[in-house]
Scaffold this motif. Structure first.
Motif, short mmCIF file in Angstrom:
data_model
loop_
_atom_site.label_atom_id
_atom_site.label_comp_id
_atom_site.label_asym_id
_atom_site.label_seq_id
_atom_site.Cartn_x
_atom_site.Cartn_y
_atom_site.Cartn_z
N ASN A 165 0.85 -1.19 0.00
CA ASN A 165 0.00 0.00 0.00
C ASN A 165 0.89 1.24 0.00
O ASN A 165 1.41 1.64 1.04
CB ASN A 165 -0.92 -0.01 1.23
CG ASN A 165 -1.78 1.24 1.31
OD1 ASN A 165 -1.93 1.96 0.33
ND2 ASN A 165 -2.35 1.48 2.48
N HIS A 199 0.78 -1.97 -6.58
CA HIS A 199 -0.10 -1.09 -5.80
C HIS A 199 -1.40 -0.97 -6.57
O HIS A 199 -1.40 -0.72 -7.78
CB HIS A 199 0.51 0.30 -5.60
CG HIS A 199 -0.44 1.28 -4.98
ND1 HIS A 199 -0.74 1.29 -3.63
CD2 HIS A 199 -1.20 2.27 -5.53
CE1 HIS A 199 -1.62 2.24 -3.39
NE2 HIS A 199 -1.91 2.86 -4.52
N CYS A 201 -4.73 1.01 -7.34
CA CYS A 201 -5.38 2.31 -7.26
C CYS A 201 -6.88 2.10 -7.49
O CYS A 201 -7.32 1.89 -8.62
CB CYS A 201 -4.79 3.24 -8.32
SG CYS A 201 -5.42 4.93 -8.24
N ASP A 202 -7.62 2.12 -6.41
CA ASP A 202 -9.06 1.88 -6.47
C ASP A 202 -9.75 3.15 -6.97
O ASP A 202 -10.36 3.90 -6.21
CB ASP A 202 -9.59 1.46 -5.10
CG ASP A 202 -11.06 1.07 -5.13
OD1 ASP A 202 -11.64 1.08 -6.23
OD2 ASP A 202 -11.60 0.73 -4.07
N PHE A 203 -9.62 3.38 -8.28
CA PHE A 203 -10.11 4.63 -8.86
C PHE A 203 -11.55 4.48 -9.35
O PHE A 203 -11.82 3.74 -10.30
CB PHE A 203 -9.20 5.05 -10.03
CG PHE A 203 -9.67 6.28 -10.76
CD1 PHE A 203 -9.41 7.53 -10.23
CD2 PHE A 203 -10.36 6.18 -11.95
CE1 PHE A 203 -9.83 8.67 -10.89
CE2 PHE A 203 -10.79 7.31 -12.62
CZ PHE A 203 -10.52 8.55 -12.09
N TYR A 222 -7.96 10.40 -14.22
CA TYR A 222 -7.55 9.00 -14.06
C TYR A 222 -6.03 8.85 -14.21
O TYR A 222 -5.37 8.20 -13.39
CB TYR A 222 -8.28 8.13 -15.08
CG TYR A 222 -7.77 6.71 -15.19
CD1 TYR A 222 -8.18 5.74 -14.28
CD2 TYR A 222 -6.88 6.35 -16.20
CE1 TYR A 222 -7.71 4.43 -14.37
CE2 TYR A 222 -6.41 5.06 -16.29
CZ TYR A 222 -6.83 4.10 -15.38
OH TYR A 222 -6.36 2.82 -15.48
N VAL A 225 -4.17 10.46 -11.19
CA VAL A 225 -4.24 9.63 -9.99
C VAL A 225 -3.27 8.46 -10.08
O VAL A 225 -2.54 8.14 -9.13
CB VAL A 225 -5.68 9.13 -9.77
CG1 VAL A 225 -5.72 8.06 -8.67
CG2 VAL A 225 -6.59 10.28 -9.39
N ASN A 226 -3.22 7.80 -11.24
CA ASN A 226 -2.32 6.66 -11.41
C ASN A 226 -0.86 7.09 -11.39
O ASN A 226 -0.01 6.38 -10.84
CB ASN A 226 -2.65 5.93 -12.71
CG ASN A 226 -3.79 4.94 -12.56
OD1 ASN A 226 -3.58 3.77 -12.29
ND2 ASN A 226 -5.01 5.43 -12.72
N ALA A 229 0.12 7.71 -7.82
CA ALA A 229 0.29 6.43 -7.12
C ALA A 229 1.62 5.78 -7.50
O ALA A 229 2.32 5.23 -6.63
CB ALA A 229 -0.87 5.49 -7.46
N ARG A 230 1.98 5.86 -8.76
CA ARG A 230 3.26 5.28 -9.19
C ARG A 230 4.43 6.01 -8.54
O ARG A 230 5.39 5.39 -8.09
CB ARG A 230 3.37 5.35 -10.71
CG ARG A 230 4.66 4.73 -11.26
CD ARG A 230 4.76 4.84 -12.77
NE ARG A 230 6.02 4.28 -13.23
CZ ARG A 230 6.19 2.99 -13.52
NH1 ARG A 230 5.19 2.15 -13.39
NH2 ARG A 230 7.38 2.56 -13.92
N VAL A 251 1.27 -0.36 -11.24
CA VAL A 251 0.10 0.23 -10.59
C VAL A 251 -1.13 -0.31 -11.29
O VAL A 251 -1.30 -0.17 -12.51
CB VAL A 251 0.14 1.77 -10.68
CG1 VAL A 251 -1.16 2.35 -10.11
CG2 VAL A 251 1.34 2.31 -9.91
N SER A 253 -5.40 -0.77 -11.57
CA SER A 253 -6.62 0.01 -11.35
C SER A 253 -7.80 -0.92 -11.14
O SER A 253 -7.95 -1.92 -11.83
CB SER A 253 -6.89 0.93 -12.55
OG SER A 253 -5.86 1.88 -12.70
#
Length: 330
Positions: A165, A199, A201-203, A222, A225-226, A229-230, A251, A253
């Motif tokens: 996480n 990881h 990413c619950d987008f 989108y 956000v990714n 996260a990366r 990453v 999704s």
């Protein structure tokens, strides 16, 4: 801190060449740990209760113990070829309780065992013993699936995937991330293949944002956000001393459980390293929802790690459900 210094290899009595043997031998060769080898037999009083003749019951018990010891000694001799002679033990009773007690008494820091469930649709499903060990084992547990069942014969690389996480906020979550990374390195060293960190990413899994933005704005958000996260994942790995982290991250999704499972199955991952989220309750420590849902969706072996703070709360008095025909063998 060096991992896998005191490992317990669990072997069922019916198999003197378990799938986990290769893992145990290579880990022993590399780390030269103290190795314990254990098998747990059923409760003999219940197993042979239909024999009125006590002499016959004692003779049957002795035969089973001798056969089990012989099988364990064969496994022990193979492990000894890696430079360490294991301490061999036989016990009887509840598998889960006996394994957890043995780990606690001998301060083991890794349990290695086969996945012991049935094969369903070409996948070995975890049985109640493995599920309870995931929830109650006081150390990380490496569950090995039969490669002849789950892997293509043409596969040349044994991939280790670590689900972490990157957005961890609490000290327990950060400690778990660090432990997962170290255990991922350990597994990759044993398998000799590449290491990748995942990881999820619950987008917008519910599709709420998609209905609120035009297509271009939604797509840009989108991607942003990714990308964030990366970057967070790469920074985390850099801080943990991982070399060239940009080449070792993915990453995903979507919802965590199906996303992790789909990646592992599509990429023919050999072993997935993941953590549990513990919470206290009447049943003790229970595995987190993501791990609980992933274990039966993947074809690969699993190494499950719980936060140290959670493992410290585990107690040996695990409640188990046993069937009338297999009492004390849950």
């Amino acid at each position: 801190m060096k991992l896998a210094r005191r490992i317990l290899v669990y072997a069922d009595t019916v198999d003197d060449n378990p799938d986990c043997l290769g893992v145990a031998m290579e880990l022993t060769r590399q780390n030269q740990p103290i190795v314990f080898l254990l098998s747990v037999l059923p409760c003999f009083d219940e197993l042979f209760s239909f024999f009125d003749n006590q002499t016959l019951r004692s003779s049957l018990q002795s035969d089973v113990e001798k056969q089990t010891l012989s099988g364990l000694q064969t496994i022990g001799e193979l492990i000894s070829e890696s430079g360490v002679s294991p301490e061999v033990s036989i016990d009887s009773g509840s598998k889960v309780k006996k394994i957890v007690s043995y780990i606690t008494d001998n301060n083991c820091d890794l349990l290695i065992k086969d996945v012991s469930g049935e094969i369903v649709h070409s996948r070995k499903i975890l049985d109640s013993v493995d599920r309870k060990l995931i929830r109650h084992c006081p150390c990380p547990i490496w569950l090995v699936r039969d490669s002849s069942v789950t892997k293509s014969e043409t596969k040349s690389e044994k991939i280790t995937a670590v689900a972490i996480n990157a957005a961890a906020e609490t000290p327990i979550e950060r400690q778990l991330n660090s432990s997962l990374i170290r255990h991922g390195e350990l597994v990759a060293s044993v398998l000799g293949g590449p290491l990748v960190f995942l990881h999820v990413c619950d987008f917008d899994s519910a599709g709420i944002l998609k209905s609120s933005f035009d297509h271009d704005s939604y797509l840009k958000y989108y991607k942003d956000v990714n990308l964030a996260a990366r970057e967070a994942l790469v920074n985390l790995l850099e801080n943990e001393g991982i070399e060239k982290p940009n080449d070792k991250v993915a990453v995903l999704s979507g919802l965590p459980s199906p996303s992790i499972a789909e990646y592992c199955n599509n990429k023919s991952v050999d072993t997935l390293v993941m953590g549990t989220v513990g919470r206290s309750g009447l049943s003790g420590i229970v595995v987190g929802n993501t791990a609980e849902r992933v274990v039966d969706r993947v074809d690969c072996s699993l190494l499950i790690v719980s936060p140290k703070e959670v493992r410290s709360k585990v107690e040996v008095n695990v409640e188990e459900t046993v069937s009338a025909g297999a009492a004390c063998m849950a």
